[in-house]
Structures are given as structure tokens and as C-alpha cells.
Design a protein around this motif. Structure first.
Motif, short mmCIF file in Angstrom:
data_model
loop_
_atom_site.label_atom_id
_atom_site.label_comp_id
_atom_site.label_asym_id
_atom_site.label_seq_id
_atom_site.Cartn_x
_atom_site.Cartn_y
_atom_site.Cartn_z
N UNK A 37 0.72 -1.30 -0.07
CA UNK A 37 0.22 0.08 -0.10
C UNK A 37 0.85 1.25 0.04
N UNK A 38 2.08 1.37 0.74
CA UNK A 38 2.59 2.33 1.13
C UNK A 38 3.84 2.64 -0.06
N UNK A 39 4.72 1.55 -0.04
CA UNK A 39 6.03 1.54 -0.77
C UNK A 39 5.58 1.51 -2.38
N UNK A 40 4.58 0.26 -2.66
CA UNK A 40 4.60 0.12 -4.16
C UNK A 40 3.02 1.08 -4.69
N UNK A 41 2.24 1.52 -3.69
CA UNK A 41 1.39 2.42 -4.02
C UNK A 41 0.15 1.35 -4.90
N UNK A 42 0.16 0.20 -4.39
CA UNK A 42 -1.19 -0.60 -4.85
C UNK A 42 -2.36 -0.10 -4.57
N UNK A 43 -3.51 -0.35 -5.41
CA UNK A 43 -4.76 0.13 -4.89
C UNK A 43 -5.23 -0.93 -3.92
#
Length: 435
Positions: A37-43
Motif C-alpha cells: 500500500x505505501x511503498x508500491x502504492x498498489x490500490x
């Protein structure tokens, strides 16, 4: 450089969650969630899909069905008088060897490990009778404690081993092959322990000035009856696996049924024993499987972040060669074993270390045995050595004194790891014959 940052982020997240006292399986889940969620910014929807798919796939693996059955079988044995029978059965035979009844710790743990699959259960079951008897007869206290600490860890090596089942699932290797691979290294470690006891007995008075027991022919015959429960269960479980009649999971169910029948015939069965064993087996199984499914999610997370590949590239850039790589990884595991339990170490590091080891030319079955030895070392290494805590509960001795007693056996186990690294066929010969 981006992947190096990801690797550092994963490590920092894990250190943070464990540092604030989060349960291990929740900490592992949170590392995966935070990384995606934070590092790769996946939904969030995609993260949920990844999490659901990986955890369900791992939890529904058929081989995991063996874990509750093997644990249940060990719990049944733990709550009956099998350890008393084991000590009585071994006493006449070990009395013939320099070191006498001290060998009951080593041989007793080796045999009980073949029906337990757990190091702590092996240490506690054998220790609850041998510690009292050996102390009463005047045996060297440090050698009694140290030999039990070292030999108790064989619960992870001698099949059936819960750790090997988990490794087989994570590494996608044959569990039957892993079980076969663990036999000769397990016997090697037992032999090294017994040889050390013989050496100590020949060079000093460690066998107990109060122990002048003499055994008759009838004592030797009766001892075979006392050993029968353990030997029959070994034959049922391991014989069924290696003859190909049953799979490891089916052998676990067969062994559990045989253990119930065995304690019933011995007059040891009661509903209290059954329910206590069921409670213990449920608790251990839930702990193991929750950590395992959480680790599968974190492994997928690291794959998305390309952490294993980048770590492998960094190590390859060192040009260490196969031996240098395995030494580096061995030191890494010994250090981790000082602070984490073996299951957590295995599930959190295997996605990184296994590809590196295989790329260096080591066999994955062999690495499973090497990894189990590294985990066994952690069991007798302070400050977080589970076998040390078990023995503290039995003896009420300080952890430092128990760790000191176990140190020679730590070195002997380390020697065994070196031997199987030099001669890998010690671990690989039986699987090549059976598979």
C-alpha cells in the motif's frame, strides 16, 4: 537502487512491528500490507486480491494436513508414561557404554523425535524423567542438561518433522524426500553427541558415583517390551512412507490412530488425556498455520518488490562461490536464531535465501536439512532458545548456566553442519534411493 530501498523498507517495517510487541503472524501480515500500500502504492482492491489468493492457496495445501496429526500424536505420547517406558527400556543397553545412562538423553530424544516432530515436546517428554533420575544417581549436572538441550533439538531433524513439512510446502519440494534426507544427518548428530559423552566419561568422572546398577538377562528382555510402543509407531509412520503405501499426510493420520490404539492397550487412555492432547495440538497447529499463511503473503509482496532477485544480485557481486555463500547464509541464520523462533526464521527468509542457494549450485533438498540444523542451533542459543526455556522450567537453573552446559553440543551440531556441507551425499543418498 530502487529494489535495495524496498529491501531496507521491508526490514524496517518488520523490525518496527516486532519491536512494538505485535504477534508474529500479524507483524508479517502488516509488513506485506504496508509494503504494497505505501511503498508500491498498489490500490486496496488489488492488495486484497493478492492477499486472498496467496493465503488461501497456502492454507489449502494438502501436505499441511500432516501437521495437526503429527502434533496430536506427539501430544498423546507426551501425556502418557511413554517417556518412563523409554527410559526403562534404554537403561540396560546404555549401561554397557562409557557414559552409561547419559546416553538415554541422546538415544531417547532420537527415538521420541521419530514420533513427535517437535523439539520442545521431545525435550520436555524425555527430560521430565531422565533429569530427575540422572541427578539422583549423581551424574554430572552440566552434561545431563547440555546433552538433553542438544539432543532435544533432534525433534526437528528426525522424521516426521513439522519443520520439514513447512519447508517442503514453501520450497515446493518432496516431503518424503526431505524426511529421508533427515535420517542420516540426524543419526550423525546423535553419534557426535554420544561420542562426546564417551570421551567425557573416559577422561573424567561424569557417570555418577551412585550408579552401580547391574542388569540381568530378564532385564534386557523386559526392556524390549518397554521400547515396543515407540518402535511400533516408528515402523507404522516411517515404514508406511518409505514403502510407498501411504503419503506423509496419510501416515500422520495412521500414526495418530496407532498412538490412540497403543495407549489404549497400555491402559493409559482417558478422555482427559485425549482432550488435553487435542487442546495442545490445536494451539500448536493454529500457531504454525497462521504464521505460514501470513508468510506466503509477505513472500508474494517481496516478489512484487523484486527483493529476492536484488539480494541475490548483491551476493553474486561478492563472488563468494558456493562455499562462501553457504557460510554467509549460515552465519546469518545463527544470528537470527538468537532472536527469533525457527518457524518465523524459515518462513520470512526462505523466499530470499533459497533462490540464492540454488543458483550457487546447492540442492534444495540438501538446503532443507542445512536450514533445519541452523534452526536447531537457535533452539540452544540465548537469549531466545526455546529448549533452554523448557529446561529452565524442568531444572529451575538460570538460563545462563543452561546455555553454558549446552555450548559443547552447539559446537557439535555446528560440526555436523560442516560435515554435511563437505559431504552433501550424507543428506542426499537416501532420497536418491527412495524417490
Amino acid at each position: 537502487m530502487e529494489e535495495v530501498f524496498f529491501a531496507i523498507a521491508v526490514f524496517l517495517f518488520l523490525a518496527f512491528y516486532l519491536g512494538v510487541g505485535t504477534w508474529i503472524f500479524i507483524a508479517i501480515l502488516m509488513v506485506g500490507l504496508t509494503s504494497l500500500l505505501v511503498v508500491l502504492d498498489f490500490p486496496l482492491v488489488r492488495v486484497g486480491s493478492i492477499m486472498k489468493g496467496t493465503m488461501w492457496r497456502t492454507a489449502s495445501t494438502w501436505e499441511l494436513a500432516a501437521i495437526p496429526m503429527f502434533v496430536f500424536m506427539g501430544e498423546i505420547m507426551f501425556r502418557t508414561d511413554v517417556s518412563n517406558r523409554l527410559f526403562r527400556g534404554l537403561s540396560p543397553w546404555t549401561n554397557l557404554i562409557p557414559g552409561k545412562l547419559l546416553h538415554c538423553n541422546v538415544v531417547g530424544c532420537t527415538l521420541f523425535a521419530a514420533v513427535s516432530g517437535s523439539s520442545t515436546a521431545t525435550t520436555a517428554t524425555v527430560g521430565k524423567i531422565t533429569m530427575t533420575e540422572l541427578d539422583r544417581r549423581g551424574y554430572d549436572s552440566n552434561l545431563v542438561t547440555g546433552s538433553l538441550a542438544g539432543a532435544g533439538s533432534l525433534g526437528l531433524m528426525i522424521p516426521p518433522s513439522i519443520s520439514m513439512i513447512i519447508y517442503g510446502v514453501l520450497a515446493e519440494q518432496s516431503i518424503t524426500g526431505l524426511f529421508a534426507a533427515g535420517i542420516l544427518p540426524g543419526l550423525l548428530i546423535s553419534a557426535l553427541y554420544s561420542a562426546y559423552i564417551v570421551y567425557r566419561a573416559l577422561t573424567g568422572d561424569v557417570t555418577g558415583h551412585l550408579d552401580d546398577t547391574r542388569y540381568s538377562v530378564m532385564d534386557y528382555l523386559r526392556s524390549l517390551l518397554d521400547l515396543a510402543p515407540i518402535l511400533v509407531l516408528m515402523f507404522v509412520v516411517l515404514g508406511g512412507i518409505y514403502t510407498g503405501i501411504v503419503t506423509p499426510s496419510e501416515a500422520a493420520a495412521l500414526g495418530f490412530a496407532a498412538s490412540i490404539l497403543m495407549v489404549t492397550v497400555l491402559g493409559q487412555f482417558s478422555w482427559k488425556v485425549f482432550l488435553d492432547a487435542l487442546t495442545g495440538a490445536t494451539r500448536i497447529t493454529c500457531m504454525v498455520v497462521t504464521i505460514l499463511v501470513a508468510a506466503s503473503f509477505m513472500s508474494s509482496t517481496m516478489a512484487y518488490m523484486h527483493v529476492p532477485q536484488e539480494v541475490a544480485k548483491l551476493i553474486a557481486a561478492m563472488h563468494l562461490g558456493p562455499v562462501g555463500i553457504i557460510v554467509l547464509i549460515g552465519v546469518f541464520y545463527v544470528i537470527l536464531g538468537m532472536f527469533l523462533d525457527g518457524l518465523s526464521i524459515m518462513v520470512m527468509t526462505l523466499p530470499i535465501t533459497l533462490p540464492i542457494v540454488v543458483a550457487a549450485g546447492w540442492d534444495p533438498i540438501w538446503f532443507g536439512i542445512f536450514l533445519v540444523i541452523m534452526i536447531e542451533l537457535g533452539l540452544i542459543t540465548p537469549p531466545i532458545g526455546f529448549n533452554l526455556f523448557v529446561l529452565q522450567g524442568i531444572t529451575a537453573k538460570p538460563i545462563g548456566q543452561i546455555a553454558y552446559s549446552a555450548f559443547p553440543f552447539f559446537l557439535l551440531m555446528l560440526l555436523a553442519a560442516v560435515i554435511i556441507a563437505i559431504f552433501p551425499q550424507i543428506a542426499l543418498w537416501l532420497p536418491s534411493v527412495i524417490l
